[in-house]
Motif scaffolding. Structure first.
Motif, mmCIF file in Angstrom:
data_model
loop_
_atom_site.group_PDB
_atom_site.id
_atom_site.type_symbol
_atom_site.label_atom_id
_atom_site.label_comp_id
_atom_site.label_asym_id
_atom_site.label_seq_id
_atom_site.Cartn_x
_atom_site.Cartn_y
_atom_site.Cartn_z
ATOM 1 N N GLN A 1 0.917 -1.226 0.018
ATOM 2 C CA GLN A 1 -0.049 0.044 0.202
ATOM 3 C C GLN A 1 0.864 1.212 -0.142
ATOM 4 O OE1 GLN A 1 -3.053 0.111 3.068
ATOM 5 N NE2 GLN A 1 -3.405 2.442 2.766
ATOM 6 N N ALA B 1 1.066 4.210 -2.863
ATOM 7 C CA ALA B 1 1.001 5.574 -2.536
ATOM 8 C C ALA B 1 1.977 6.461 -2.967
ATOM 9 C CB ALA B 1 0.985 5.711 -0.848
ATOM 10 N N TRP C 1 -0.760 13.246 1.278
ATOM 11 C CA TRP C 1 -2.014 12.544 2.220
ATOM 12 C C TRP C 1 -3.218 12.195 1.314
ATOM 13 C CZ3 TRP C 1 -7.042 14.117 2.148
ATOM 14 C CH2 TRP C 1 -8.194 13.313 3.328
ATOM 15 N N LEU C 2 -3.457 12.831 0.112
ATOM 16 C CA LEU C 2 -4.395 12.283 -0.767
ATOM 17 C C LEU C 2 -3.915 10.969 -1.488
ATOM 18 C CD1 LEU C 2 -6.948 12.588 -2.279
ATOM 19 C CD2 LEU C 2 -5.806 13.873 -3.959
ATOM 20 N N GLN D 1 -2.047 8.692 -0.157
ATOM 21 C CA GLN D 1 -2.214 7.480 1.148
ATOM 22 C C GLN D 1 -3.856 7.100 0.949
ATOM 23 O OE1 GLN D 1 -0.517 5.995 2.930
ATOM 24 N NE2 GLN D 1 1.694 6.987 2.493
ATOM 25 N N GLN D 2 -4.752 8.288 0.857
ATOM 26 C CA GLN D 2 -6.060 7.849 0.781
ATOM 27 C C GLN D 2 -6.475 6.938 -0.509
ATOM 28 O OE1 GLN D 2 -8.333 8.489 3.200
ATOM 29 N NE2 GLN D 2 -6.509 8.878 4.436
ATOM 30 N N VAL D 3 -5.853 7.247 -1.681
ATOM 31 C CA VAL D 3 -6.337 6.703 -2.763
ATOM 32 C C VAL D 3 -5.886 5.381 -2.747
ATOM 33 C CG1 VAL D 3 -5.879 6.599 -5.138
ATOM 34 C CG2 VAL D 3 -6.483 9.111 -4.132
ATOM 35 N N PHE E 1 -5.265 3.560 -0.249
ATOM 36 C CA PHE E 1 -6.054 2.806 0.697
ATOM 37 C C PHE E 1 -7.402 2.376 -0.119
ATOM 38 C CE2 PHE E 1 -9.326 2.605 3.932
ATOM 39 C CZ PHE E 1 -8.788 1.548 4.719
ATOM 40 N N GLN E 2 -7.945 3.128 -0.654
ATOM 41 C CA GLN E 2 -9.597 2.928 -0.993
ATOM 42 C C GLN E 2 -9.628 1.962 -2.248
ATOM 43 O OE1 GLN E 2 -11.870 6.387 -1.679
ATOM 44 N NE2 GLN E 2 -11.203 7.361 0.102
#
Length: 230
Positions: free
Chosen positions: A95, A99, A110-111, A113-115, A117-118
């Motif tokens: 993951q 990222a 930060w974004l 990491q979110q992308v 993860f999702q």
């Protein structure tokens, strides 16, 4: 107001295989017919050589494409198996790597990491296969389909000069096969360029030039051996 762009890069795979097969069938069969005719053999011998070239060429294209796509499929499956094992053993590290890939493409950390993860929550293998190693997790390579497609396109291309050689008188075979093949090649090159969104004239000239060169060389070889045999 919606804006929709028409992209043609998704056509590259099947377009390349179809054009390559038809072009190879047309050029190789026309060149073979012209070369044999230049050696001053009979009409039946010319047609026999053309048919033999058509069958051998189609099988060669099918076998070559099958081996090539099978090798691609084997490599992709091996990469997917390796990625699947890595996800089982090091999910968090995968993951983070995903990222980092998005960060390198300009996404905010930060974004990114979110992308990552999702996407991995939705389809971990698919996300890593696509963005880390550049392949599809579904396996797009289809060896048998590629083999039949290449053989079919070769047969279509090869049948054109063979039909001309069969229909015209013996003394006109070289001229009419050459001229008709150049016209077919120009149309094929223009059609391929149009489908791919490139310049029609450039595509037609490019294919026609190399076809004419191949036919000229085989005509020279045929004439040389014809003189030597005589």
């Amino acid at each position: 107001m919606s804006h929709h762009e028409i992209h043609r890069s998704n056509r590259v795979g099947w377009l390349r295989a179809s054009v390559l097969g038809a072009n190879d069938g047309l050029v190789s069969t026309a060149s073979l017919i012209i070369g044999v005719a230049s050696a001053s053999t009979g009409h039946n011998e010319i047609l026999l050589a053309g048919v033999a070239g058509l069958v051998a060429g189609a099988m060669s294209m099918a076998a070559g494409e099958y081996v090539s796509v099978s090798s691609q499929s084997d490599t992709e499956n091996a990469d997917l198996a390796l990625e699947r094992k890595s996800l089982e053993d090091n999910y968090e590290i995968e993951q983070l790597e995903l990222a980092e890939i998005y960060e390198q493409r300009g996404v905010d950390p930060w974004l990114a990491q979110q992308v990552s993860f999702q996407l991995m929550e939705h389809d971990a293998l698919g996300a890593n296969a696509r963005d880390e190693i550049g392949i599809s997790a579904d396996g797009d390579a289809k060896p048998m389909q590629a083999a039949f497609s290449s053989a079919a396109s070769f047969l279509v291309g090869a049948s054109l000069p063979l039909a001309v050689a069969w229909l015209v008188p013996f003394h006109l075979i070289i001229v009419l096969v050459a001229l008709s093949s150049l016209v077919f090649l120009a149309l094929l090159g223009g059609l391929a360029a149009r489908t791919g969104g490139a310049s029609i004239i450039t595509g037609a000239i490019r294919v026609t030039f190399w076809g004419a060169l191949a036919m000229a060389l085989t005509a020279g070889v045929g004439a040389l051996f014809g003189v030597a045999a005589g």
